[in-house]
Design a protein around this motif. Sequence first.
Motif: not given
Length: 158
Positions: A5-15, A46-59, A91-95
């Motif tokens: 979840l921490q990794g997904l949130n960091k990626v979401l911020d980058a997206e 599209a990636r942002r929306d995908q990551i948002r959905a993954l975060i929500t699905a994981r609670g 920078r998104v690649t680094a996230a």
Amino acid sequence: MTDALQGLNKVLDAEHAAVYAYGLVGARTSGGQRSSASAGFNAHRARRDQIRALITARGGTPSESGAAYDLPFPVKAARDAARLAALVEDRVTAAYLELAAVDDSSLRRLAALAMQECTVRGYGWRPTIATLPGWPAGRPTAPQRGEPRTSPPVSLDQ
């Protein structure tokens, strides 16, 4: 919060930041560059929306986009916009690289694919390859005669 979840949130911020930046890039470009900016905008959205959905699905609770983001330099012309787009992709690649280190193999796969897409898009804006992490800057060279070899020589000129 789990590492995933921490990794997904960091990626979401980058997206979120990438979507914002590509809006600006599109406004400062025309022709083929504007088409590339539009494609980048849509891909990151599209990636942002995908990551948002993954975060929500994981609670988890996905972060919201900022109203605006500080830019690393003024973007007044197409050349500045291209430079910004390349930097955003780096920078998104680094996230995503950090997300690639989590235990979940499906997230590692997602991260690898996203990094590949970002790298290709970034290369379109700045057709150079950045120095790989842990490598010295500039072109790798073999040791001079008589110098000890600390690691195998690396050549990217194949």
